[in-house]
Design an enzyme around this catalytic site. Sequence first.
Site, short mmCIF file in Angstrom:
data_model
loop_
_atom_site.label_atom_id
_atom_site.label_comp_id
_atom_site.label_asym_id
_atom_site.label_seq_id
_atom_site.Cartn_x
_atom_site.Cartn_y
_atom_site.Cartn_z
N HIS A 74 -13.96 8.20 -16.65
CA HIS A 74 -13.97 9.00 -15.42
C HIS A 74 -12.62 9.67 -15.16
CE1 HIS A 74 -17.61 6.39 -14.35
NE2 HIS A 74 -18.05 7.59 -14.65
N ASP A 98 -23.78 8.00 -11.17
CA ASP A 98 -23.17 6.75 -10.70
C ASP A 98 -22.01 7.02 -9.73
OD1 ASP A 98 -22.24 6.93 -14.02
OD2 ASP A 98 -20.80 7.30 -12.42
N ASP A 168 -21.24 15.56 -16.83
CA ASP A 168 -21.27 14.11 -17.07
C ASP A 168 -22.72 13.71 -17.33
OD1 ASP A 168 -20.76 11.14 -15.01
OD2 ASP A 168 -20.82 11.41 -17.20
#
Length: 295
Positions: A74, A98, A168
Amino acid sequence: MTADAPKDTKSGRWVVETLYEKEGFTCAFRADKVLYEEETGQQHLVIFENDLFGRMMALDGITQVTERDEFIYHEMMTHVPILAHGKAKRVLIIGGGDGGILREVIRHPGIEHVTMVEIDPAVTEFCKKQLPQISAGAFDDPRLNLVFADGAKFVEDSKDSFDVIIVDSTDPIGPGEVLFREEFYRAAHARLAPGGVIVTQNGVPFMQGDELRGTMEKFRRLFKVASCYLATIPTYVGGPMAMGWGTDDETLMAVSVDELTRRYEAAGLVTRYYTPEVHKAAFALPRYVEAHVLP
Ligand code: SAM
């Protein structure tokens, strides 16, 4: 899916990594406690606890995020493009259910607006409940515009422009497959403001070289600069992971460590993996990776 659990395990259940099954390789994570599991309509989702990696999520049997090593991915997917850009105000996240990318994006005080387009509301809903430390409250940030939709359709229809686009996504299997197509990259390119940059989750080149090569071929047709940078995430097995890099601004990759340091400090960032030196070094590619990037 359960492998034959070794004799001395605490629990009978192992979550088996399915990404390389057809190539004859897998690994397994003991599920010491299953926190949530469902067929969401988009994909199979399981969130479980593992002694070594903490809470983890897998989608269609493919490891997505673990409490223990998520910071590496991340931080590198977020701070590299935003600090290289230097003046980013508007960010688009495709996927990222997430909330880990979102958490890192909103740490930049200069960011004024984040649109996040996630295809599966269940991922966000159950990660907020069962993996809250990943998003760490980021979904409440007033700068966020959260959209539940297919990212490919979103960029096709959107008229908005963004300084940084962060894809992502899952791997090119199931709902993620469209995010590796040229039409998606072309539509995303059209959404980039001048000087903008797109970064993509592009797999582990030692294991998924074709995926990286495919993205680079398409990026070369669409962007002045098509490359990637690397970071090693322990649970994305097989070596360093590639993060695709596409931009029409050749200066972004050349920003000096001193300038990156100035921007890092100005943003007040405190990181556990990213440093300006690691940022620069991440673009130094081993020959076998470069072979997937170059024509
Ligand atoms: N860090 C992980 C990795 O490297 O594989 C990715 C994590 S994140 C959970 C991947 C997200 O992409 C998932 O929430 C999934 O639902 C979402 N996704 C997959 N296909 C999508 C699509 N077409 N549009 C938007 N989101 C998508």
